[in-house]
Each structure stands twice: as structure tokens, then as C-alpha cells.
Design an enzyme around this catalytic site. Structure first.
Site, short mmCIF file in Angstrom:
data_model
loop_
_atom_site.label_atom_id
_atom_site.label_comp_id
_atom_site.label_asym_id
_atom_site.label_seq_id
_atom_site.Cartn_x
_atom_site.Cartn_y
_atom_site.Cartn_z
N CYS A 46 0.70 -1.17 -0.09
CA CYS A 46 0.04 -0.01 -0.03
C CYS A 46 0.84 1.25 0.05
CB CYS A 46 -0.94 0.30 1.40
SG CYS A 46 -2.06 -1.13 1.38
N ARG B 111 -12.08 0.16 -7.07
CA ARG B 111 -11.69 -0.16 -5.65
C ARG B 111 -11.33 1.15 -5.07
NH1 ARG B 111 -9.11 -3.58 -1.98
NH2 ARG B 111 -7.52 -2.49 -1.25
P1 XMP Z 1 -0.23 -7.56 3.02
O1 XMP Z 1 0.31 -7.03 3.84
O2 XMP Z 1 -0.73 -8.67 3.18
O3 XMP Z 1 -2.02 -6.86 2.66
O4 XMP Z 1 0.19 -7.38 1.46
C1 XMP Z 1 -2.77 -7.19 1.86
C2 XMP Z 1 -4.03 -6.28 1.69
O5 XMP Z 1 -3.66 -4.82 1.00
C3 XMP Z 1 -4.74 -4.21 0.45
N1 XMP Z 1 -4.30 -3.81 -0.68
C4 XMP Z 1 -4.10 -2.50 -1.14
N2 XMP Z 1 -3.88 -1.41 -0.33
N3 XMP Z 1 -3.26 -0.29 -2.27
C5 XMP Z 1 -3.60 -0.33 -0.91
O6 XMP Z 1 -3.60 0.80 -0.33
C6 XMP Z 1 -3.04 -1.36 -2.96
O7 XMP Z 1 -2.65 -1.09 -4.20
C7 XMP Z 1 -3.48 -2.44 -2.41
N4 XMP Z 1 -3.66 -3.73 -2.94
C8 XMP Z 1 -4.05 -4.68 -1.96
C9 XMP Z 1 -5.83 -5.31 0.50
O8 XMP Z 1 -6.70 -4.98 1.76
C10 XMP Z 1 -5.11 -6.71 0.69
O9 XMP Z 1 -5.97 -7.66 1.42
#
Ligand code: XMP
Length: 490
Positions: free
Chosen positions: A306, A407
Site C-alpha cells: 500500500c 476499488r
Molecule cells: P499484505 O500486507 O498482506 O496486505 O500485503 C494485503 C491487503 O492490502 C490491501 N491492498 C492494497 N491497499 N493499495 C492499498 O492501499 C493497494 O494497491 C492494495 N492492494 C491490496 C488489501 O486489503 C489486501 O488484502
């Protein structure tokens, strides 16, 4: 809690690395610990692990592997509706006591058609159906050495030589028939010879092979799918196949999102988990305003990919979001009834223990599952070590497909909110689940909790400062891998 003299509405947002769990009086051994949990109001898992709906994390293969271990895969939506539905069907076809969604062929089709269908779907037999009636069965053995141009009717086992049974057959009766006749497939037909279902030897065998698997009432693996609240058609189509729908928006606490989600909940049969939510107010509003919320997906900005927290400086880190949600649900008298899924930022089993101890029922992980063999990302070698690709759903890479752009809120459609990179290869889903479960059980053993409900009650936390966090990790020792770039996750 001491608030450092800050004004009342100035909160302290704790993250996983800020806290430790305190050891407690224990009467349990890790092997006696039960990790089962509810992921939403109606679905029980055998382990509290859920995979993120991301196109480098959850497609059918990972969802199958995770459900066999007792967890839940949430299929990503960065693809066409048809592709996502096909993933769901693949999971549901992977095993079942009775296959209801049977793939069939007509007798006039060619051997090459049968072969293509079997290869594409990785199945070894097709009931042959004409005008709704079972007329034969063609297996991979029947077509192995046959001319591609021959009609299926010429190579199939015809109906009069087929062993079939009635739709009300029990598992034990079916097993006996399969064994007695040394056959692998048992079609179920009604009194008009219409095909109602199919029982395979492989499915009955798999039931014994994966005793921890989570299944629906027909013996098929549980699966969930991500949806946009604004795509009612996708939700309706998917709800025919999946057990749970999970809304997939970065900021659920939004008037239009609430309105659209209510419509979806009214129009589908599947349970709906809503998110992502980050604050007490958001949970209070969501649960009071939207009828039939089945679970909460919480955490904003903690994901390892993120950049929302940097681009906007808006975040509700996952631990903070869990604590806020617990407070809201307790106020509504719904804590324990509406499960909380802690989503984002999980780096290891210690973080999982903290998220659950704070009141979550399950954790959602992208980074860790992206590193497994069953995830869709490419495997690459860098300086003799293996990695798999992983990118955020708000990254340029994911956005290029343009299927999951909603999203993010309107202005952020213009900017990226995620990055792309690689994560260490972690072996199979089964290996990773074993490692994380063992760590989690050890944590629960220290706390003295024999199940997740007890963990909620018995856990005591302390805040640890960054200097102390250094001390509770390996320190002041040189390790053989130290010259390599660190993943930052260990
Ligand atoms: P981890 O820490 O396991 O988290 O990599 C996965 C979660 O991150 C969210 N997610 C995102 N959040 N930008 C964001 O702000 C992104 O590009 C993004 N892609 C995924 C999502 O909730 C996922 O389950």
C-alpha cells in the site's frame, strides 16, 4: 489509557509492531489448541486464514489449496465476470461428494472435443447426454488412442453398460458400488434417466486426504469472491457459485457504497462481508445502517504494497482498525456475532496472534500467500534465491487491466495507491499454513488460550517502544545471509 495529554479526539493508532502479548497462566499445550473460527456469521473455518482478493494471490488453485487446509480463498475481481465465475466453478468442481454442476458432452461431438474439454478442466470423464438424458460415459482412457475425428458415441461406454444409481444415495452406499464394480465414476439419474449428479472415486478419496478441509453441504470446498459494490450483475452471477461475497473497496464508509451494498445484499443468496472499514464510527454506521452484514473486513493502509498512507496520509492500520471495530461491535452487542477479518500488514505468526488477540476472528493475507507455489504470480530467481511477483491492486500494474479501478475513490483513480515487487518464495500453501499455525498455537499456549474465543478474553497487551522492538528480535549477531538484501518481513 494515558493519552500523552492529547485532545480526546486525537487517537493513538497502534500497529502490530507497537505491541506485545503478555505471557499468562496456562494449562494448555499447543497440540490441544483449536484454531477453528467463524469467518462470517454462517461459515466456520478450521484455521483463521483468508487470502486477499488480488491477482497475484487468489485464483482457483490457491483457493482450492487453502480450503483443503481449512482456510478460505477470496477470488480476485481484476478480470472479466466470466473469468471470475470460471475460477469459482473450478474450486467447486475440485471435489464434492456429489458434483451437481456436471460438465457433459453430446454424443455427436468429436473425440477431439472431449479431449479438449477434459484437458482444459483437468477432468477425466464426461457423461454423455442427449435431450437431457444420460446416454453414455466417455473417459480419458476411452479417447487416449482414438481417432480425433470419431464421434463420441462411437467410443463411449453406452448407457446399457453403465452402472448408475439414484440421487438419494449415501456416501457409504456410493463407496460400496464404486468398489464392487471397480469403477471410478457413478452417475446419478432420476426415474426418467435424467442426469442429476456425479460421484467420483477421486472425490471420496480426497475427503480422507484433507481431513481439515472446509466444505459446503454438498461436500464442495468453500470459496469466496471479491465484488465491487457497484457491479450488481457480477455479484448476482457469482452468488450462484460462491459461499461468500466480499466487497472490495478501499474505503467502505461512503454514502454511495452503502447504498449500492444494500441493493446487493437484497439481491443475492450468498453471505456478504463488507469492507474495508477502519474506524469505530464506520463500523457503527455499517452495522446499524445495512441489514444483514455477515462479517467485517477491516484495515486501511497497512498492506505491504500500500502507498495510500504515503500518498494521502490517511490510514487505519490493521490493529487499530480491529480495536476500533471491537469497540463498535461491543457497543452494538454484536461482538462475537459479526466476525472481524483483520486485513493487511500481517508479516508473520506473531502479527496473526496479535490481530486475533485484539478481537479479530480471522486474518486476511496477501503478501504471505503471494509467495506460495499455488499463487498466480511468476516465480523468478534472483542471485540464487526464489521470489514470486506481488503487486498492489492500486499499483500501475493492476490498474492496467482496468477491471478493479473502482476499488479506489474517484480522485485516486488518477494516482497509484500501490507498488509492485517480489516476495520470497514460501513453498506450498500447506507448508505456509503449517508454519503459521504452529507459531499461532505457540502464542496461544503462552497466553493460556485453548481456542480463539479464550484468546479474546485472556490476552493482555503491552506497548513496546521501537528501541524495545529491536531487543525482542534477533540482535547483535552476524548471520550467514546478512549480506543479502533483507525482505524486511522476518
Ligand atoms: P499484505 O500486507 O498482506 O496486505 O500485503 C494485503 C491487503 O492490502 C490491501 N491492498 C492494497 N491497499 N493499495 C492499498 O492501499 C493497494 O494497491 C492494495 N492492494 C491490496 C488489501 O486489503 C489486501 O488484502
Amino acid at each position: 489509557m494515558y493519552n500523552f495529554g492529547l485532545p480526546e479526539n486525537f487517537k493513538i493508532a497502534l500497529t502490530f509492531n507497537d505491541v506485545i502479548l503478555l505471557p499468562g497462566w496456562t494449562e494448555v499445550e499447543p497440540r490441544e489448541i483449536d484454531l477453528s473460527t467463524y469467518v462470517d456469521k454462517n461459515h466456520k473455518l478450521n484455521i483463521p486464514f483468508v487470502s486477499s482478493p488480488m491477482d497475484t494471490v487468489t485464483e482457483a488453485d490457491l483457493a482450492i489449496a487453502l480450503a483443503r487446509e481449512g482456510g478460505l480463498g477470496v477470488l480476485h475481481r481484476n478480470c472479466s465476470v466470466e473469468e471470475q465465475v470460471e475460477m469459482a466453478r473450478k474450486v467447486k468442481r475440485a471435489e464434492a461428494f456429489v458434483i451437481r454442476d456436471v460438465v457433459t458432452i453430446t454424443p455427436d461431438k468429436r473425440v477431439e472435443d472431449a479431449r479438449r474439454i477434459m484437458e482444459e478442466l483437468n477432468i477425466h470423464g464426461l457423461p454423455v447426454v442427449s435431450s437431457g438424458k444420460l446416454v453414455g460415459l466417455v473417459t480419458s482412457r476411452d479417447i487416449r488412442y482414438s481417432e480425433p475425428n470419431l464421434r463420441v458415441s462411437k467410443v463411449m461406454t453406452p448407457r446399457e453398460r453403465l452402472i448408475v444409481t439414484h440421487p438419494g444415495v449415501t456416501i457409504d452406499e456410493a463407496k460400496k458400488i464404486l468398489q464392487k464394480h471397480k469403477i471410478e465414476k457413478l452417475p446419478l439419474v432420476d426415474d426418467k434417466d435424467r442426469l442429476i449428479g456425479l460421484i467420483t472415486y477421486k472425490d471420496l478419496e480426497l475427503k480422507g486426504k484433507y481431513p481439515n478441509a472446509v466444505r459446503d453441504e454438498n461436500g464442495r470446498l468453500l470459496v469466496a469472491a471479491a465484488i465491487s459494490p457497484f457491479d450488481l450483475e457480477r455479484a448476482k452471477k457469482l452468488s450462484k457459485y460462491v459461499d461468500i461475497l466480499v466487497t472490495d473497496v478501499a474505503h467502505f464508509h461512503n454514502k454511495n457504497v452503502f447504498k449500492a451494498t444494500k441493493k446487493i445484499i437484497k439481491s443475492v443468496d450468498s453471505d456478504v462481508i463488507v469492507g474495508n472499514l477502519g474506524t469505530r464510527e464506520a463500523v457503527l454506521d455499517a452495522v446499524s445502517d445495512i441489514e444483514d452484514v455477515s462479517g467485517l473486513r477491516v484495515g486501511i493502509g497497512s498492506g505491504s504494497i500500500c502507498t495510500t498512507g504515503i500518498v494521502t496520509r490517511v490510514a487505519a492500520p490493521t490493529l487499530f482498525a480491529v480495536l476500533e471495530s471491537v469497540s463498535a461491535l461491543k457497543e452494538l452487542g454484536a461482538f462475537g456475532r459479526i466476525p472481524i477479518i483483520a486485513d493487511g500488514g500481517i508479516k508473520n505468526s506473531g502479527d496473526i496472534a496479535v490481530a486475533l488477540a485484539a478481537g479479530a476472528s480471522a486474518v486476511m493475507m496477501g503478501n504471505l500467500f503471494a509467495g506460495t507455489r499455488e499463487s498466480p504470480g511468476r516465480l523468478i530467481a534472483i542471485e540464487g534465491r526464489y521470489y514470486k511477483e506481488y503487486y498492489g491492486m492500486g499499483s500501475a500494474r493492476a490498474r492496467a487491466k482496468r477491471m478493479a479501478l473502482d476499488r479506489y475513490s474517484y480522485p485516486s483513480k488518477e494516482i497509484e495507491e500501490g507498488i509492485e515487487g517480489w516476495v520470497p518464495y514460501r513453498g506450498t500453501v500447506s507448508d505456509l499454513v503449517k508454519e503459521l499455525s504452529a507459531g499461532l498455537k505457540a502464542a496461544m499456549g503462552y497466553v493460556g488460550a485453548k481456542n480463539i474465543g479464550e484468546l479474546w478474553v485472556k490476552s493482555r497487551f503491552a506497548i513496546i517502544l521501537p528501541t524495545g522492538f529491536y531487543e525482542i528480535r534477533p540482535h547483535d549477531i552476524v548471520t550467514p545471509t546478512q549480506h543479502l538484501p533483507r525482505s524486511g518481513l522476518l
